[in-house]
Scaffold this active site. Sequence first.
Site, short mmCIF file in Angstrom:
data_model
loop_
_atom_site.label_atom_id
_atom_site.label_comp_id
_atom_site.label_asym_id
_atom_site.label_seq_id
_atom_site.Cartn_x
_atom_site.Cartn_y
_atom_site.Cartn_z
CG LEU A 22 -8.74 -15.97 -10.91
CD1 LEU A 22 -8.76 -14.93 -9.73
CD2 LEU A 22 -8.79 -17.30 -10.46
CE LYS A 79 -6.31 -7.32 -21.56
NZ LYS A 79 -6.36 -6.54 -20.33
P1 NAP Z 1 2.33 -5.82 -18.85
O1 NAP Z 1 1.93 -5.28 -20.08
O2 NAP Z 1 3.52 -6.78 -18.85
O3 NAP Z 1 3.13 -4.63 -18.01
C1 NAP Z 1 3.69 -4.47 -16.73
C2 NAP Z 1 4.32 -3.20 -16.34
O4 NAP Z 1 4.91 -3.46 -15.15
C3 NAP Z 1 5.48 -2.74 -17.36
O5 NAP Z 1 5.41 -1.33 -17.72
C4 NAP Z 1 6.87 -3.32 -16.92
O6 NAP Z 1 7.94 -2.47 -17.09
C5 NAP Z 1 6.48 -2.83 -15.42
N1 NAP Z 1 7.60 -3.85 -14.55
C6 NAP Z 1 7.13 -5.19 -14.48
N2 NAP Z 1 8.23 -5.68 -13.53
C7 NAP Z 1 8.80 -4.42 -12.91
C8 NAP Z 1 9.87 -4.28 -11.98
N3 NAP Z 1 10.33 -5.46 -11.42
N4 NAP Z 1 10.11 -3.13 -11.79
C9 NAP Z 1 9.45 -2.09 -12.48
N5 NAP Z 1 8.75 -2.19 -13.39
C10 NAP Z 1 8.49 -3.47 -13.74
O7 NAP Z 1 1.32 -6.35 -17.60
P2 NAP Z 1 0.04 -5.76 -17.64
O8 NAP Z 1 -0.94 -6.52 -18.33
O9 NAP Z 1 -0.12 -4.32 -17.76
O10 NAP Z 1 -0.56 -6.32 -15.99
C11 NAP Z 1 0.12 -5.73 -14.92
C12 NAP Z 1 -0.40 -6.15 -13.67
O11 NAP Z 1 -1.96 -5.50 -13.61
C13 NAP Z 1 -0.60 -7.60 -13.42
O12 NAP Z 1 -0.05 -7.60 -11.99
C14 NAP Z 1 -1.85 -7.84 -13.64
O13 NAP Z 1 -2.17 -9.23 -12.87
C15 NAP Z 1 -2.65 -6.71 -13.21
N6 NAP Z 1 -3.91 -6.56 -13.84
C16 NAP Z 1 -5.06 -6.63 -13.05
C17 NAP Z 1 -6.47 -6.36 -13.81
C18 NAP Z 1 -7.45 -6.42 -12.82
O14 NAP Z 1 -8.64 -6.50 -13.50
N7 NAP Z 1 -7.50 -6.34 -11.47
C19 NAP Z 1 -6.31 -6.10 -14.96
C20 NAP Z 1 -5.03 -5.93 -16.03
C21 NAP Z 1 -4.23 -6.21 -15.24
P3 NAP Z 1 8.84 -2.87 -18.40
O15 NAP Z 1 7.76 -2.19 -19.71
O16 NAP Z 1 9.92 -1.92 -18.58
O17 NAP Z 1 9.17 -4.16 -18.61
#
Ligand code: NAP
Length: 294
Positions: A22, A79
């Site tokens: 977005l 990143k």
């Molecule tokens: P990421 O690096 O893939 O990390 C996701 C985390 O969630 C990992 O620790 C993963 O665990 C865990 N996870 C995923 N599915 C799971 C499940 N079913 N049960 C338990 N743990 C689970 O992703 P990210 O970049 O951190 O982003 C995470 C979220 O934040 C996304 O929804 C993204 O859209 C949001 N976000 C929002 C903003 C914003 O500006 N609002 C900015 C950044 C991110 P494992 O390591 O064990 O796989």
Amino acid sequence: MITITGNTKLLGVMGCPIKHSLSPLMHNAALQERAVRLGHSFLEYVYLPLNIDPSSLEVALSGLWVTDWQGFNVTIPHKQAIIPYLQTISPLAQAVGAVNTVVRQAEGWMGTNTDVQGFLAPLLPLNRPWHSIEACILGNGGAARAVIAACAQLGCAAIHAVGRDLDKLRSLQSDVAAVGITLQTHQWDALPSLLPRSELVVNTTPIGMHPHRDATPLEQSDLVQLPTQAVVYDLIYTPRPTRLLELSAQRGLVAIDGLDMLVFQGAAAYEQWIGEPPSIPVMQQALEAYLTRP
Ligand code: NAP
């Protein structure tokens, strides 16, 4: 009509995939508003999506440099991978261990991180006694790193991260220890002991994100264990509200979604490139109109 000309400078966001981002919508709304406000008939800047395969990251950076790009945002999966290819890394990006914003400087690319500032934007006006507050962060991925750095900046009394993979949790703990942050790590079954002392709970997992709207990392039975003054912050912004925030509001807790974080991290990046802040309402309205479209 406000047009792109030969003088228009280039900004963008690189990721893979990138078509769901977005950021182009939000930044171009602000850049067009700026052009109108300044009485320009042309766009001084335009912001484009860059789909860069991980195997092409280094060559893409050289290409952006020689074609005079002014800066860009960085998203999944680049990143952390981009760090070795940048000439300078800000102390904040070093503390987070990830770069989400790159700025062109005379000596080369400078990487920084505006996710921390974005995350803090909706929290700071709450004026809570952060030094006595324990934070419980669900997830241990990239976004969790920015949230941990932000909680350390707030001076939280303790920072807990909850995950399902012990090796990843240990590695996160040692990475943040290297920048002086004490992180306590737990598996999900520790929640019953953590929730009663957590006044800030942050969901950094994708649980509950569209299309899985009925999913939630915490059920009502978990939320009743939180202190009544707790803040529940979900980084997800589609749907609005998530199931987690719906249940939190029902319980009377302060519920914050991820839209402001998205806007304010973008605004901080814009300011780095252009040297002046964007119109926050224009960015918010562009996103809200898009997210609530029929
Ligand atoms: P990421 O690096 O893939 O990390 C996701 C985390 O969630 C990992 O620790 C993963 O665990 C865990 N996870 C995923 N599915 C799971 C499940 N079913 N049960 C338990 N743990 C689970 O992703 P990210 O970049 O951190 O982003 C995470 C979220 O934040 C996304 O929804 C993204 O859209 C949001 N976000 C929002 C903003 C914003 O500006 N609002 C900015 C950044 C991110 P494992 O390591 O064990 O796989």
